[in-house]
Design a protein around this motif. Structure first.
Motif, PDB file in Angstrom:
ATOM      1  N   ILE A  95       0.872  -1.182   0.000  1.00 20.70           N
ATOM      2  CA  ILE A  95       0.000   0.000   0.000  1.00 20.70           C
ATOM      3  C   ILE A  95       0.904   1.226   0.000  1.00 20.70           C
ATOM      4  O   ILE A  95       1.565   1.532   1.001  1.00 20.70           O
ATOM      5  CB  ILE A  95      -0.937   0.048   1.229  1.00 20.70           C
ATOM      6  N   VAL A 154      -5.581   2.479   1.796  1.00 21.89           N
ATOM      7  CA  VAL A 154      -6.078   1.397   2.647  1.00 21.89           C
ATOM      8  C   VAL A 154      -7.454   0.904   2.183  1.00 21.89           C
ATOM      9  O   VAL A 154      -7.687  -0.307   2.096  1.00 21.89           O
ATOM     10  CB  VAL A 154      -6.092   1.826   4.134  1.00 21.89           C
ATOM     11  N   PHE A 171      -7.038  -1.349  -0.786  1.00 20.28           N
ATOM     12  CA  PHE A 171      -6.459  -2.614  -0.348  1.00 20.28           C
ATOM     13  C   PHE A 171      -7.527  -3.471   0.320  1.00 20.28           C
ATOM     14  O   PHE A 171      -7.647  -4.669   0.049  1.00 20.28           O
ATOM     15  CB  PHE A 171      -5.299  -2.367   0.617  1.00 20.28           C
ATOM     16  N   ALA A 172      -8.327  -2.859   1.207  1.00 20.73           N
ATOM     17  CA  ALA A 172      -9.363  -3.595   1.939  1.00 20.73           C
ATOM     18  C   ALA A 172     -10.360  -4.247   0.982  1.00 20.73           C
ATOM     19  O   ALA A 172     -10.822  -5.372   1.214  1.00 20.73           O
ATOM     20  CB  ALA A 172     -10.086  -2.668   2.905  1.00 20.73           C
ATOM     21  N   VAL A 191       2.077  -6.914   4.774  1.00 20.70           N
ATOM     22  CA  VAL A 191       1.691  -5.714   4.019  1.00 20.70           C
ATOM     23  C   VAL A 191       2.750  -4.635   4.185  1.00 20.70           C
ATOM     24  O   VAL A 191       3.008  -4.172   5.296  1.00 20.70           O
ATOM     25  CB  VAL A 191       0.319  -5.179   4.485  1.00 20.70           C
ATOM     26  N   LEU A 247       3.576  -1.074   3.981  1.00 28.83           N
ATOM     27  CA  LEU A 247       2.665   0.068   4.101  1.00 28.83           C
ATOM     28  C   LEU A 247       3.423   1.386   4.244  1.00 28.83           C
ATOM     29  O   LEU A 247       4.323   1.500   5.085  1.00 28.83           O
ATOM     30  CB  LEU A 247       1.769  -0.150   5.335  1.00 28.83           C
ATOM     31  N   LYS A 264      -5.806  -0.203  11.109  1.00 26.69           N
ATOM     32  CA  LYS A 264      -6.832  -0.742  10.207  1.00 26.69           C
ATOM     33  C   LYS A 264      -6.344  -2.025   9.531  1.00 26.69           C
ATOM     34  O   LYS A 264      -7.072  -3.020   9.464  1.00 26.69           O
ATOM     35  CB  LYS A 264      -7.152   0.319   9.145  1.00 26.69           C
ATOM     36  N   VAL A 265      -5.102  -1.994   9.033  1.00 24.07           N
ATOM     37  CA  VAL A 265      -4.560  -3.162   8.329  1.00 24.07           C
ATOM     38  C   VAL A 265      -4.317  -4.315   9.304  1.00 24.07           C
ATOM     39  O   VAL A 265      -4.581  -5.481   8.986  1.00 24.07           O
ATOM     40  CB  VAL A 265      -3.269  -2.783   7.565  1.00 24.07           C
ATOM     41  N   HIS A 272      -3.514  -8.789   9.214  1.00 19.47           N
ATOM     42  CA  HIS A 272      -2.266  -8.805   8.463  1.00 19.47           C
ATOM     43  C   HIS A 272      -1.069  -8.370   9.313  1.00 19.47           C
ATOM     44  O   HIS A 272      -1.241  -7.778  10.383  1.00 19.47           O
ATOM     45  CB  HIS A 272      -2.386  -7.900   7.234  1.00 19.47           C
ATOM     46  N   VAL A 297       2.140  -5.976   9.402  1.00 22.31           N
ATOM     47  CA  VAL A 297       2.504  -4.718   8.739  1.00 22.31           C
ATOM     48  C   VAL A 297       3.994  -4.414   8.840  1.00 22.31           C
ATOM     49  O   VAL A 297       4.574  -4.447   9.932  1.00 22.31           O
ATOM     50  CB  VAL A 297       1.696  -3.542   9.330  1.00 22.31           C
TER      51      VAL A 297
END
Length: 206
Positions: free
Chosen positions: A12, A41, A44-45, A55, A57, A72-73, A78, A80
């Motif tokens: 992302i 985001v 991606f979601a 991820v 990011l 959020k991720v 996931h 990060v």
């Protein structure tokens, strides 16, 4: 022997050139399966990546940004890895507190990114040595920087155990013990055994 499953990694990043460069580095690695490459985001979601994806990011995105983006991720299940041009103490600590497993500045090269992705996929954390001091000097301390196994090794070092004793206690090879020790040294900047012992005592890892 069955092949090891490839590590699924998504990106992302809202800067088109950097996004494509990171995606290319990941796609060319034999042990990595490139997942969703998105500029935000929400996009991606929408792709609904399988939980457990690593991820990569960027922190400064349009819309959901900074620690909120990390959170959020992470809530999607996931792992990060932050790769950001903004690598001050506030950003690093904020991202780690929000659940990021690793942090690199954007001067990291492709090899650094791949190393961090592999460490995070294996359940470890990875923060570039240049940024590790922020965590070591924070109230979260070294405990947030080391994996459970690395903390266990460090506690046995503090107890005065030799590498062979640590290997026996943890049912691993001496070579694996030394690999853990090298990671601990890289993450903390402490090279000598007495310094590692002092660090363990300071952090209550004993």
């Amino acid at each position: 022997m069955s092949e090891q499953p490839r590590i699924r990694v998504s990106v992302i990043e809202d800067h088109p050139l950097y996004r494509s460069a990171v995606a290319r580095v990941l796609a060319e690695a034999a042990d990595i399966e490139l997942g969703t490459v998105a500029d935000s985001v929400p996009r991606f979601a929408a792709a609904r990546e399988p939980a457990g994806t690593v991820v990569v990011l960027d922190l400064k995105l349009r819309g959901v940004t900074d620690s909120a983006a990390v959170q959020k991720v992470v809530e999607m299940g996931h792992k990060v890895l932050i790769v950001s041009a903004h690598a001050g103490q506030e950003e690093v600590l904020g991202a780690i507190s929000a659940g990021a497993r690793g942090y690199l500045s954007k001067d990291a090269d492709g090899a650094d990114i791949l190393r961090a992705v592999r460490e995070i996929a294996a359940g470890n954390t990875y923060v570039s040595p240049a940024l590790a001091s922020f965590l070591l000097n924070s109230t979260r301390g070294v405990k947030s920087l080391l994996s459970d196994r690395e903390r266990q090794v460090l506690s046995l070092v503090a107890a005065g155990e030799r590498d062979s004793d640590i290997a026996e206690a943890m049912s691993i090879s001496v070579r694996t013990v030394r690999s853990y020790l090298e990671r601990i040294r890289d993450k903390t900047g402490r090279r000598r055994r007495p310094d590692l012992t002092r660090l363990a005592i300071e952090e209550g890892i004993s």
